[in-house]
Structure formats: C-alpha cells, structure tokens
Design a protein around this motif. Structure first.
Motif, mmCIF file in Angstrom:
data_model
loop_
_atom_site.group_PDB
_atom_site.id
_atom_site.type_symbol
_atom_site.label_atom_id
_atom_site.label_comp_id
_atom_site.label_asym_id
_atom_site.label_seq_id
_atom_site.Cartn_x
_atom_site.Cartn_y
_atom_site.Cartn_z
ATOM 1 N N CYS A 13 52.538 50.915 62.161
ATOM 2 C CA CYS A 13 51.583 49.812 61.962
ATOM 3 C C CYS A 13 52.183 48.458 62.317
ATOM 4 O O CYS A 13 51.584 47.679 63.075
ATOM 5 C CB CYS A 13 51.049 49.824 60.537
ATOM 6 S SG CYS A 13 52.261 49.424 59.253
ATOM 7 N N SER A 14 53.372 48.157 61.810
ATOM 8 C CA SER A 14 53.975 46.858 62.105
ATOM 9 C C SER A 14 54.515 46.808 63.526
ATOM 10 O O SER A 14 54.567 45.732 64.145
ATOM 11 C CB SER A 14 55.084 46.549 61.102
ATOM 12 O OG SER A 14 56.053 47.582 61.085
ATOM 13 N N GLY A 15 54.918 47.974 64.053
ATOM 14 C CA GLY A 15 55.378 48.012 65.438
ATOM 15 C C GLY A 15 54.285 47.626 66.416
ATOM 16 O O GLY A 15 54.538 46.964 67.425
ATOM 17 N N LEU A 16 53.031 48.021 66.121
ATOM 18 C CA LEU A 16 51.905 47.645 66.975
ATOM 19 C C LEU A 16 51.704 46.136 66.966
ATOM 20 O O LEU A 16 51.481 45.523 68.017
ATOM 21 C CB LEU A 16 50.634 48.353 66.501
ATOM 22 C CG LEU A 16 49.341 47.961 67.213
ATOM 23 C CD1 LEU A 16 49.410 48.243 68.709
ATOM 24 C CD2 LEU A 16 48.144 48.669 66.586
ATOM 25 N N MET A 17 51.779 45.510 65.780
ATOM 26 C CA MET A 17 51.612 44.057 65.698
ATOM 27 C C MET A 17 52.727 43.340 66.449
ATOM 28 O O MET A 17 52.483 42.375 67.183
ATOM 29 C CB MET A 17 51.603 43.605 64.237
ATOM 30 C CG MET A 17 50.530 44.245 63.359
ATOM 31 S SD MET A 17 48.835 43.951 63.932
ATOM 32 C CE MET A 17 48.433 45.556 64.666
#
Length: 343
Positions: A259-263
């Motif tokens: 999830c944070s990697g996508l952002m």
C-alpha cells in the motif's frame, strides 16, 4: 485492511475484530479441522467467522509489512552511510599518509645530515596511540612547527572518529538486518495462515477476496475534481496506471506494490520523494478534513495508520488492498479513516 474486503452488509466492529485477532490461532486451527477451544463439542466455524479471521490475518500481515519496509529502509540508509564513511576513511588515510610522508622527508634530511632527533623518530611511529599519548612532547621539542603538528594530530583523530562511526554503523546494520528477517518471517506466517483459511471458505465467499478492480476492467472512472497541483495530477495518473498490478508485500513498483509502496512510487513519478511507510506518509504534507479531499491526497486508515490509499474523487481511492489482490478502486470509507494528507 479488513473492512474493504467484506461483503456489502456491515461487518464486525473494530472491537469485535480485536477479539477475533486475539484468538486467531484457535480460529485458524478450527477452520482447518479442529473446533476452537471455547466451542461446543461438534461445533463448526461459520464462513463469517472464517472471513473475520482472514481479515485479521491480512491486517496483521500488513502491519508486519510496514515494519519490514521500515527496517529495510533503515538498512538501506545505513549501507549508504557506511559506504560514505568508508570512503571518508580512505581519503583520511591518504591525507595522513601524505602528512607522514612530509615528516619522513624531514627525517631523511636530518639523517643525511648525520643526526635524527629522537622526538621526530617518535612522531613517525606506526602506533597511533603512542603518538597521540606523547604528541605533547613533540610540541615541546620544537622539531616541527606547531601548525604542522596540529594538522597531523587532527588528521589522526578524525580518522579514529571515522573508524569508530563505521564500527557503530556496521553493528546497527547487523541489528537492522535481523529486524528485516524477523518481520519477513512474521509476514509470511500470517499470509500462509490466511491462504490456508481461505481454502476452507465456500467458493462464493472466497470470490470476495479474488475479485478484480472495482473499475470492472473497463474504462477508468472519472475524477470527481481536479488535483490541486501539477505534481498531484502526475501522481494520480501514475496511480491510475497501476490499477490491475499485483499486491506484493515489501514492493514499491513498478510491477508490484504494497500500500505505501504504491503511494511512494506514484509520487516519485511526479518528482516527489515520499517516505516509505504509511505511518510516515501521513506526515508528508498538510493534513486536511476528508470533506476537502481532492485527487492526489493520501488517505490513511486505522488508528495505527497501517494502510494508505490515494483519493481519486467521486468518493473513491486507488490502493494496493492486500496480498493476493491487485491495485484497484474502492470506496474511500472502506475502513476507519485516520487522516487525509495533501502532499
């Protein structure tokens, strides 16, 4: 990340989920053929209880993934800092060698003249501790100018400090690698248990976790409003382009994401460096009310800030939901919102 995987009817409350999480091992065992310890003889686990446990395991896996990401980022920073320190040591040693070479030339000149001052021989000693302990003697001896002596002493001390820093960073890097391995094992354990439990669900219930993006595979849903800046617009386009790519824990693109990697990846396409974890990303800009959210804003979920998505307008976010799923659209209120951040 459990709420966004539930069927259309309301799921259990947060407190109920915590109760389920505390009994995850017993419930998972029951779903694999044994009844929970507090169940009546012959009782079976309902699909709803199994779904709740899977939700909890995915939540725990995501929290462990965030810890893994943080430890990995720390290890990367330490490796880079250690490399810089080692380069500094090499340069410092080269400078010290030059200074000592100049002193050696002076000693050679004295030797050729028929005498070498004992204090100069002491200065050329290869034992830095001996040199530093007795350097005051050299100052008093008057063999060298005070400025030359200070340069040698400063170079020696700077080199010793750099070596101490490198030793400290190396120790911390070893500890960070241990943390990475521990968090990786935790993620894998939670995911393995969730996968086994999913296999026990009826086909229709399992399809809830296997469904594709809410975009339906057709065209992208329209934005509800314009992004507030050019960089937000670029991040939105990148996130929309990532729809359909797989969730891969610990990954930040371009072929898979957590999830944070996508952002982080989406904003990197806009030239903006975001921190690695969702807990850090919530403070990467100005926090605003959800009512003021516009495309490109980060929506952080749960009290532990353990999940993050990007607001797209029209009440939707794009996010990497959980292992085994793909990047997709979901309602912005799919789970309790902790904060909204404008980068």
């Amino acid at each position: 990340m459990a709420s966004h995987r539930r069927p259309t009817q309301p799921g259990p409350t947060r407190s109920a989920r915590v109760t389920v999480l505390s009994a995850a091992l017993a419930t998972a065992a029951a779903a694999l053929g044994a009844a929970p310890a507090d169940a009546e003889p012959g009782a079976t686990v309902t699909p709803r209880a199994a779904r709740s446990t899977v939700d909890g395991l995915f939540d725990q896996a995501e929290q462990a993934t965030e810890l893994y990401d943080r430890a990995t980022e720390r290890a990367d920073l330490l490796r880079a800092r250690l490399a810089r320190t080692q380069d500094g040591i090499a340069r410092g040693q080269q400078r010290l060698n030059l200074l000592r070479g100049a002193l050696g030339a002076l000693a050679g000149a004295q030797y050729r003249a028929g005498a070498i001052d004992p204090s100069l021989a002491l200065l050329l000693s290869s034992d830095p501790d001996t040199y530093l302990d007795r350097a005051a003697t050299l100052e008093q001896a008057g063999v060298l100018q005070a400025g030359d002596l200070r340069q040698v002493r400063q170079a020696q001390r700077a080199l010793a400090q750099q070596r101490a820093d490198a030793h400290h960073d190396l120790d911390e890097l070893r500890r960070s690698r241990t943390q990475v391995a521990r968090h990786k094992r935790a993620v894998q354990e939670k995911l393995d248990r969730a996968r086994k439990l999913l296999k026990t669900l009826p086909t229709a219930q399992r399809a809830v976790y296997d469904r594709a993006s809410r975009s339906g595979g057709g065209g992208l849903p329209p934005l509800g409003a314009l992004p507030v800046s050019g960089r937000a617009a670029a991040a939105v386009l990148a996130a929309r382009g990532a729809v359909g790519r797989p969730y891969v824990w610990g990954a930040n693109g371009p072929h898979g994401f957590d999830c944070s990697g996508l952002m982080q990846w989406a904003y990197a396409q806009a030239g903006v460096a975001l921190p690695r974890t969702s807990q850090e990303q919530r403070y990467a800009g100005r926090q605003i009310p959800l009512s003021q959210a516009r495309p490109g804003d980060l929506v952080v979920y749960r009290s532990d800030a353990g999940h993050v998505g990007m607001y797209m307008g029209n009440g939707q976010v794009v996010h990497a939901p959980y292992p085994g799923a793909r990047v997709r659209y979901d309602p912005v209120d799919m789970m309790p919102i902790s904060s909204v951040t404008r980068v």
